[in-house]
Each structure stands twice: as structure tokens, then as C-alpha cells.
Design an enzyme around this catalytic site. Sequence first.
Site, PDB file in Angstrom:
ATOM      1  N   ALA A  42      14.000  -6.079   5.898  1.00  0.00           N
ATOM      2  CA  ALA A  42      13.344  -6.723   4.757  1.00  0.00           C
ATOM      3  C   ALA A  42      11.878  -7.031   5.032  1.00  0.00           C
ATOM      4  O   ALA A  42      11.309  -7.954   4.438  1.00  0.00           O
ATOM      5  CB  ALA A  42      14.087  -8.003   4.376  1.00  0.00           C
ATOM      6  N   ASP A  43      11.251  -6.235   5.891  1.00  0.00           N
ATOM      7  CA  ASP A  43       9.821  -6.423   6.159  1.00  0.00           C
ATOM      8  C   ASP A  43       9.227  -5.099   6.637  1.00  0.00           C
ATOM      9  O   ASP A  43       8.744  -4.991   7.766  1.00  0.00           O
ATOM     10  CB  ASP A  43       9.630  -7.517   7.213  1.00  0.00           C
ATOM     11  CG  ASP A  43       8.185  -7.993   7.299  1.00  0.00           C
ATOM     12  OD1 ASP A  43       7.435  -7.786   6.338  1.00  0.00           O
ATOM     13  OD2 ASP A  43       7.809  -8.582   8.334  1.00  0.00           O
ATOM     14  N   VAL A  44       9.222  -4.096   5.759  1.00  0.00           N
ATOM     15  CA  VAL A  44       8.806  -2.754   6.167  1.00  0.00           C
ATOM     16  C   VAL A  44       7.308  -2.516   5.946  1.00  0.00           C
ATOM     17  O   VAL A  44       6.906  -1.449   5.476  1.00  0.00           O
ATOM     18  CB  VAL A  44       9.635  -1.658   5.447  1.00  0.00           C
ATOM     19  CG1 VAL A  44      11.066  -1.678   5.902  1.00  0.00           C
ATOM     20  CG2 VAL A  44       9.546  -1.802   3.929  1.00  0.00           C
ATOM     21  N   ASN A  48       5.592  -2.184  11.005  1.00  0.00           N
ATOM     22  CA  ASN A  48       6.989  -2.113  11.413  1.00  0.00           C
ATOM     23  C   ASN A  48       7.623  -0.740  11.195  1.00  0.00           C
ATOM     24  O   ASN A  48       8.797  -0.555  11.485  1.00  0.00           O
ATOM     25  CB  ASN A  48       7.823  -3.164  10.658  1.00  0.00           C
ATOM     26  CG  ASN A  48       7.570  -4.563  11.176  1.00  0.00           C
ATOM     27  OD1 ASN A  48       7.082  -4.750  12.279  1.00  0.00           O
ATOM     28  ND2 ASN A  48       7.892  -5.560  10.368  1.00  0.00           N
TER      29      ASN A  48
END
Length: 240
Positions: A42-44, A48
Site C-alpha cells: 500500500a505504498d508503491v 519502493n
Amino acid sequence: ISMLDEETLVKAKKDPEVGQRAIITALNIWTQSVSQMPWFHADVHAGNLLLCDDGRVGFIDFGIVGRVSDRTFQAVNELSIALTLADYPGMARALCNMGATDAEVDVEKFGKDIETLMTRMNSVQPDIAVAVMADGTVAGSINFDENEVTNLLLEMVEVTEDNGLKLPREFGLLVKQSLYFDRYLKILAPELDVMNDDRVSGIGGDGAASEASAALPAVNGTGSSPTANGDDKEDVVIDV
């Protein structure tokens, strides 16, 4: 290197297949994680997502993950179909099925508000520059404001709330990642039509990635995954 590193940008400019392969692999693995795994990344943001020297895509830093309920997953499938058809009232109905409301929602008005927001989203383009230097080398630069992704998400929340809906937090996480991928597509593979390219698997879709859902890589490991050309090469690395 980062998915939006200067080196990645130059590679994609020289060979568009590099950009397409990278974004298709990343998008397929992420959508499959939403539909097949207990949680999704949930943090692309670009830091990342990595493009490895051998062409594999790496997902790192799972400090923020999300989980999708059955109700939200069903509504997201409905939303995806409506989005493909540019059916804005259909998108409004899908969001109504997902959210909580104390009053009847005007679907036609909600659909028009969504259309206005989608038009604005599609009009935002990152600034990309690739130049040949005096020594013959190629350099690239990109102006990509990640705050813009957050602002678009806030606008979507505002539109839904103005129409009497309160959407679950998990949907907000999904939308934010989708906005990131939208930017990566515009930067790395602007000619790619994700709605009609059979190499791209939507959430719960029938694309190439669906055939490999059982082979998703384990955490801190590697595994077979869908590729742009349909071969069996291991194409993803995941590291928490």
C-alpha cells in the site's frame, strides 16, 4: 534502481519495450496481490519499486499494507468494468455499493462529478526530458510531484463525501496505488493501452497474470510471475 530513476527513464526511451515490460510486470503482480493474497503493498511510490539490472521488478518496504474485504473487492470489480466502458453512472453505483450512506445518492449527479474528476486526472502529465549530451551519452530528467497523487486522492474523497458517501479506508489505499501506477504508465509506457492489452491483468481479470496467480512469489523470495512476453522467467523480487 528506482522505477523512475534517470537510468530507467533513458532505458525506456531507447527501448520502449523495457518500460512496457517493467510496468506490466509490476502492475500485474500488484493487482494479483490484491485479489489473491491476504494483503497488498500500500505504498508503491517510485522508491519502493525497483528495476533490477537483469530486468526483474523489485517490491521493497512493506511498512504499509492493506487488506480488501469481500464487499470492497466486489465493488472494485464493478468499478473496474465501469471504468473500462467509461460508464460514469456505473462507477457511481459501484462506489455506492462500497460506501456507507445515510441518504439516497443522486447517481446521475455523482456520475457527472466523477467524470469531471477523471477528466482532470487524465489531463495531468509529468514533464519528461531526454537529451543527448556532448559526449554522446543520453541523460534524462523528470518532474514528478508525488504530492499531486495525494491531492488527487483527496479530491476523490471530497467528491464522494459531497455526494453523501463515506468510503472504507482500504479503498483509499487502493486508489492511491492506482494513481501511482497511472503516473508510471504515462512516464514509462505512454503508448500502452492497459484496458485493451491482453498482457495486463485487471483485479480479478483474465489477463496473463491470472494464469500465474498460484505462482506469486513468497515474501523475501522470488517466484514465477507473469511476464510481458508470456515466458516463464522469474520476473519479480519481493523484500519487506
